[in-house]
Scaffold this motif. Structure first.
Motif, short mmCIF file in Angstrom:
data_model
loop_
_atom_site.label_atom_id
_atom_site.label_comp_id
_atom_site.label_asym_id
_atom_site.label_seq_id
_atom_site.Cartn_x
_atom_site.Cartn_y
_atom_site.Cartn_z
N THR A 74 2.99 8.41 -0.96
CA THR A 74 2.31 9.97 -1.77
C THR A 74 2.68 10.91 -2.36
O THR A 74 3.87 11.17 -0.42
CB THR A 74 1.19 10.80 -1.02
OG1 THR A 74 -0.14 9.24 -1.01
CG2 THR A 74 0.54 11.65 -2.01
N ASN B 183 -1.09 7.59 12.22
CA ASN B 183 -0.35 7.92 11.29
C ASN B 183 -0.74 9.38 10.74
O ASN B 183 -2.25 10.03 10.65
CB ASN B 183 0.56 7.25 10.35
CG ASN B 183 -0.61 7.73 9.26
OD1 ASN B 183 0.52 8.90 8.64
ND2 ASN B 183 -0.68 7.22 9.28
N GLY C 243 1.99 5.21 1.25
CA GLY C 243 2.86 4.91 2.57
C GLY C 243 4.17 4.69 2.82
O GLY C 243 4.62 4.97 3.19
N LYS D 13 -8.18 7.06 -4.90
CA LYS D 13 -8.70 6.60 -3.50
C LYS D 13 -9.26 7.27 -1.98
O LYS D 13 -8.82 8.37 -2.34
CB LYS D 13 -7.02 6.58 -3.03
CG LYS D 13 -6.76 5.45 -1.81
CD LYS D 13 -5.10 5.43 -1.24
CE LYS D 13 -5.41 4.37 0.21
NZ LYS D 13 -4.03 3.93 0.53
N ALA E 285 1.02 -1.63 -0.14
CA ALA E 285 0.11 -0.14 -0.01
C ALA E 285 0.99 1.26 -0.04
O ALA E 285 2.05 1.13 0.59
CB ALA E 285 -0.64 -0.12 0.92
C1 LIG Z 1 2.39 5.59 8.43
C2 LIG Z 1 1.47 4.98 7.06
C3 LIG Z 1 1.49 6.38 6.08
C4 LIG Z 1 0.62 5.92 5.16
N1 LIG Z 1 1.28 6.83 4.03
C5 LIG Z 1 -0.26 6.96 2.75
C6 LIG Z 1 0.37 7.78 1.80
O1 LIG Z 1 1.62 8.62 1.69
N2 LIG Z 1 -0.84 7.75 1.12
C7 LIG Z 1 -1.77 6.74 0.74
O2 LIG Z 1 -2.34 6.30 -0.06
N3 LIG Z 1 -1.64 6.01 2.08
C8 LIG Z 1 -0.91 5.93 3.17
N4 LIG Z 1 -1.79 5.06 4.18
C9 LIG Z 1 -2.55 4.70 3.76
C10 LIG Z 1 -2.06 2.62 3.44
O3 LIG Z 1 -1.63 3.23 2.15
C11 LIG Z 1 -3.39 2.21 3.77
O4 LIG Z 1 -4.29 2.24 2.92
C12 LIG Z 1 -3.81 1.68 5.35
O5 LIG Z 1 -2.73 1.88 5.95
C13 LIG Z 1 -4.95 1.16 5.50
O6 LIG Z 1 -4.23 -0.50 5.08
P1 LIG Z 1 -3.71 -1.54 6.49
O7 LIG Z 1 -4.55 -1.86 7.27
O8 LIG Z 1 -2.86 -2.60 5.81
O9 LIG Z 1 -2.27 -0.23 7.27
C14 LIG Z 1 -0.04 5.72 5.14
C15 LIG Z 1 -0.27 4.41 6.16
C16 LIG Z 1 0.43 4.08 7.03
C17 LIG Z 1 0.65 3.00 8.55
#
Ligand SMILES: Cc1cc2nc3c(=O)[nH]c(=O)nc-3n(C[C@H](O)[C@H](O)[C@H](O)COP(=O)(O)O)c2cc1C
Length: 363
Positions: free
Chosen positions: A95, A120, A72, A228, A70
């Motif tokens: 991003t 975060n 980030g 998204k 994903a």
């Molecule tokens: C530390 C951190 C930074 C993230 N940065 C971004 C980002 O820059 N852009 C984005 O679209 N999602 C970002 N996300 C969200 C993740 O891409 C994802 O949508 C979200 O964590 C849910 O997935 P998970 O439950 O598997 O962690 C970030 C998540 C975390 C934990």
């Protein structure tokens, strides 16, 4: 097992003051792996679960398995080779913002191991589209499909957002296979307003126009453009997003980003930011099921949010075409990619499913 009982405790203890330091250490290690061809190959041989039954072709791109990284984790695309060696089917970097920006002050990542959750409030720290593009053009990149997530710079007013996304898109055009309009992070003031009809229409139309022009110029196929969305949208708001996406011809949707609610988090906290990991699962699944019904297979869906094992991945793939993980990688370690893929195959055998695409429900 080794990760859970040995590596994770050491990592979490060593970097208990600021989890972002652990994140940086992991990136440094992966960068090292990615830069040594032989080592990357060796890691990939151990980590990759290969099976033709898991291969998919979506958006005209070939995916060796449905599990992606994903957005980030690798914001500036500096560790793509390293992540590829972990056996992912595709990667999403970013991003990326148009302008270089530091993001919010640290600490801005908070772990909740009891719930396998993360909060975060990074606020899009980014090297900026120019630098990221320069770097990507000079490195080997990845051999698997690469998505690039684009976001609005903090200092850009909402009315100028479309220009911001368009600039980054143009700069990074040659580097990515698909591009994601990220309008759903909760940590850039006002960003989620861009999910509203008028703003979203503006951004997508700008990008589509630019896409057509750049495809003609470079004699390539136009890139795939995805949106998204947030898990905090009401059903009416999701309907609005879908209406714009269909009107403007978006190629796919990614759901979901982090949530500002704290449902499912058992540890009380006042930390602000977006919640991800296990507590996000219910919200993510509900959103994906709704999208799946509404979209009725007209465009692909990538599911993300709380996917922590093969059973959850399998459940999501009943309503989506691909999945992504973030928090599970932090809590379960790099072997999680192999475990999910292997587990998916086992579940398919259990259910007499011959190919991954057959898991998806009728709609
Ligand atoms: C530390 C951190 C930074 C993230 N940065 C971004 C980002 O820059 N852009 C984005 O679209 N999602 C970002 N996300 C969200 C993740 O891409 C994802 O949508 C979200 O964590 C849910 O997935 P998970 O439950 O598997 O962690 C970030 C998540 C975390 C934990």
């Amino acid at each position: 097992m080794i990760y859970r009982w040995m590596v994770r405790p050491i990592l979490f203890k060593l970097f208990r003051k600021d989890p972002e330091d652990a994140h940086e250490a992991v990136l440094a290690l992966l960068s090292f792996v990615g830069n040594q061809r032989w080592l990357a190959k060796l890691v990939a041989q151990c980590a990759t679960f290969e099976d033709p039954a898991l291969e998919r072709e979506i958006f005209g791109l070939k995916f060796r398995n449905p599990v992606g990284l994903a957005a980030g984790f690798d914001k500036n695309g500096v560790v793509l080779r390293g992540f590829q060696s972990l056996g992912f089917g595709f990667l999403e970097m970013g991003t990326v913002t148009r302008f270089e920006q530091p993001g919010n002050p640290q600490p801005r990542i908070f772990r909740f191991p009891e719930d396998e959750a993360i909060i975060n409030r990074m606020g899009f720290p980014s090297a900026g589209a120019d630098t990221v593009s320069w770097h990507l053009r000079r490195t080997a990149g990845s051999d698997i499909p690469l998505g690039i997530s684009l976001g609005k710079s903090k200092n850009t007013p909402l009315e100028m957002a479309a220009m911001d996304y368009c600039y980054s898109f143009r700069q990074l055009y040659l580097c990515g296979d698909y591009f994601v309009i990220n309008v759903s992070s909760p940590n850039t003031p006002g960003l989620r307003k861009l999910q509203e009809k008028a703003h979203l229409k503006d951004i997508i139309s700008f990008l589509k126009k630019e896409n057509k022009a750049l495809a003609e110029l470079t004699k390539q196929k136009p890139k795939k453009i995805l949106v998204k969305i947030s898990p905090d949208l009401g059903l009416d708001e999701i309907d609005d997003v879908l209406e714009v996406c269909f009107d403007c011809g978006v190629d796919g949707l990614i759901a979901v980003n982090t949530t500002v609610t704290r449902d499912g988090l058992t540890v009380p906290t006042t930390e602000e930011g977006g919640l991800s990991g296990r507590p996000l699962w219910k919200k993510a699944l509900t959103t994906i099921v709704y999208l799946s019904i509404k979209i009725n297979k007209k465009i692909p869906i990538i599911a993300v949010g709380g996917i922590s094992n093969a059973a959850r991945a399998y459940e999501m793939l009943k309503y989506a075409d691909l999945i992504q993980i973030y928090s599970a990688l932090v809590y379960k370690g790099p072997a999680i990619v192999h475990q999910i893929n292997e587990g998916l195959k086992d579940l398919m055998i259990r259910d007499g499913v011959k190919h991954i695409s057959e898991i998806r429900h009728g709609r």
